[in-house]
Design an enzyme around this catalytic site. Structure first.
Site, PDB file in Angstrom:
ATOM      1  CG  HIS A 166      -1.229  -0.045  -2.259  1.00 30.86           C
ATOM      2  ND1 HIS A 166      -0.528  -0.481  -3.345  1.00 30.86           N
ATOM      3  CD2 HIS A 166      -0.304   0.435  -1.392  1.00 30.86           C
ATOM      4  CE1 HIS A 166       0.758  -0.261  -3.145  1.00 30.86           C
ATOM      5  NE2 HIS A 166       0.918   0.285  -1.973  1.00 30.86           N
ATOM      6  CG  HIS A 226       4.271   4.269  -0.414  1.00 32.06           C
ATOM      7  ND1 HIS A 226       2.907   4.373  -0.238  1.00 32.06           N
ATOM      8  CD2 HIS A 226       4.507   2.970  -0.703  1.00 32.06           C
ATOM      9  CE1 HIS A 226       2.348   3.178  -0.410  1.00 32.06           C
ATOM     10  NE2 HIS A 226       3.303   2.302  -0.698  1.00 32.06           N
ATOM     11  CG  HIS A 227       4.183   2.534  -4.651  1.00 33.36           C
ATOM     12  ND1 HIS A 227       5.188   1.579  -4.733  1.00 33.36           N
ATOM     13  CD2 HIS A 227       3.315   2.081  -3.711  1.00 33.36           C
ATOM     14  CE1 HIS A 227       4.921   0.590  -3.881  1.00 33.36           C
ATOM     15  NE2 HIS A 227       3.794   0.878  -3.239  1.00 33.36           N
ATOM     16  CG  ASP A 264       7.665  -0.073   0.231  1.00 35.50           C
ATOM     17  OD1 ASP A 264       7.446  -1.093   0.907  1.00 35.50           O
ATOM     18  OD2 ASP A 264       6.940   0.291  -0.716  1.00 35.50           O
ATOM     19  CG  HIS A 292       4.159   2.119   3.368  1.00 33.71           C
ATOM     20  ND1 HIS A 292       4.670   1.500   4.483  1.00 33.71           N
ATOM     21  CD2 HIS A 292       4.399   1.274   2.341  1.00 33.71           C
ATOM     22  CE1 HIS A 292       5.209   0.345   4.143  1.00 33.71           C
ATOM     23  NE2 HIS A 292       5.052   0.172   2.842  1.00 33.71           N
ATOM     24  CE  LYS A 350       0.502  -3.621  -0.721  1.00 38.36           C
ATOM     25  NZ  LYS A 350       1.762  -4.358  -0.530  1.00 38.36           N
TER      26      LYS A 350
HETATM   27 FE   LIG Z   1       5.153  -1.460   1.231  1.00 39.81          FE
HETATM   28 FE   LIG Z   2       3.008   0.215  -1.225  1.00 36.50          FE
END
Ligand SMILES: [Fe+2]
Ligand SMILES: [Fe+2]
Length: 379
Positions: free
Chosen positions: A269, A293-294, A322, A240, A244
């Protein structure tokens, strides 16, 4: 029942045994696959009393599994590729034949004294019939299956034909299986190489991806998501944060709190994860999960501000996993929260940042698993 319907019945039986021999073997290791295949051979060819499968390794044929023989004793047998007494010549599945041989007595000159001694101890030195066939892997001879009977009667013509067809099927399936296993291994290693790359880049998050995968697996299992979806969630959870890799080291490894501008950089990211992962074919679902995922349940997340069911359940699962791992991990600018404190925050944000059903499942499963697995408990 007349003769012809008897034959039909027997043929149907054999075909169903043949098909069943390969059912559910895709998850087996190579060795377990060969054991199952050998066991099924005895159902297909009931005259056989004992049998074994030999596979070539480093120039020698060695028994890899057996039925009816003492495996410890049988393992003493080995035949060099060159002195292989059988002398198969085949490269294509259609060339595979079965061979029947009545051994009145082994030719002592053809084998090493060690092998002769082992034959004697196994009872395969004299007076038996062997029915065998070569096994191929991708046009290369890799071994053989052999079935022995110890009464002075040959195998039926039908059994010889069945072994020929069976050896062709084993070779074909074994080739597909080994190639698939290699592809899977390469895939797993590539995923882990990417995970390691993130960990090298972002020293704060060593172990993060693996823990997020584990927590996501627990939650997805508690939600009873289908197996295919579970696998996609696990891979997306591992990858995920791969985006980054595209964020500068100074920002990622900054020891203090981030400025607003730096935080804006970090927020890019998921987009970068998407760009990296969409290069991999058949990764569509995984790309979406990593990209989202955010996103928050109430629409206040990023990158798109999507809400509720516009975000797939898998992304909601990874988000909770997470967040839980981030909260219970130490950062340079704050101490790790305890499990209890993290659960309280999940409860508080239930239906806001986090999907309510996912929080319910996560709390239930975390209570069981975190207490059970003290190695994972960090506080
Ligand atoms: Fe993460
Ligand atoms: Fe993340």
């Amino acid at each position: 029942m007349n003769n012809s319907s008897n034959d039909d019945f027997e043929l149907r039986d054999k075909i169903s045994l043949l098909v069943n021999a390969f059912v559910d073997t895709h998850t087996l290791s190579k060795e377990a696959f060969l054991v199952k295949i050998l066991n099924s051979a005895f159902e297909l060819i009931p005259e056989a009393e004992k049998g074994s499968i030999y596979i070539e390794s480093n120039g020698y044929y060695r028994p890899i599994c057996a039925k009816g023989y003492n495996m410890e004793l049988l393992s003493k047998l080995y035949f060099s590729k060159d002195d292989l007494f059988i002398g198969f010549e085949c490269k294509e599945l259609s060339e595979i034949q079965s061979y029947q041989n009545y051994i009145s007595r082994r030719n002592d000159c053809q084998f090493t004294p060690d092998n002769i001694e082992t034959f004697k101890q196994l009872g395969t030195y004299e007076h038996f019939t062997t029915l065998y066939a070569p096994l191929l892997y991708d046009h290369t001879l890799i071994g053989l299956i052999s079935l022995e009977r110890f009464i002075d009667e040959p195998y039926s013509v039908a059994s010889q034909e069945i072994l020929r067809f069976y050896a062709q099927s084993i070779s074909s399936y074994y080739t597909l299986k080994v190639k698939h296993d290699l592809k899977k291994k390469l895939f797993d290693e590539t995923v882990m190489a990417l995970v390691t790359a993130i960990e090298i880049k972002d020293s704060y998050t060593v172990g993060h991806a693996r823990r997020v995968m584990l927590y996501s697996e627990w939650i997805a299992t508690a939600l009873q998501l289908p197996a295919v979806q579970l696998e996609q969630i696990k891979i997306a959870a591992l990858l995920h944060d791969v985006g980054k890799l595209g964020i500068s080291d100074e920002i990622l490894n900054k020891p203090g709190k981030l400025t607003e501008e730096e935080y804006e950089q970090i927020k890019k990211h998921p987009e970068k994860s998407k760009r990296i992962l969409e290069n991999i074919s058949d990764f569509n679902e995984i790309v979406t999960l990593a990209y989202m995922h955010h996103e928050h349940y109430d629409g206040c997340g990023y990158p798109q501000g999507l809400e509720k069911d516009d975000v797939p359940i898998g992304a909601h699962v990874i988000q909770v996993a997470d967040a839980y791992d981030a909260m219970t991990s130490e950062r340079s600018y704050r101490k790790a929260l305890t499990h209890k404190q993290a659960i309280e925050i999940l409860q508080d944000q239930r239906g806001r940042q986090f999907h309510p059903d996912v929080v319910t499942a996560a709390i239930a499963i975390f209570e069981v698993m975190i207490n059970f697995d003290t190695k994972i408990q960090k506080s």
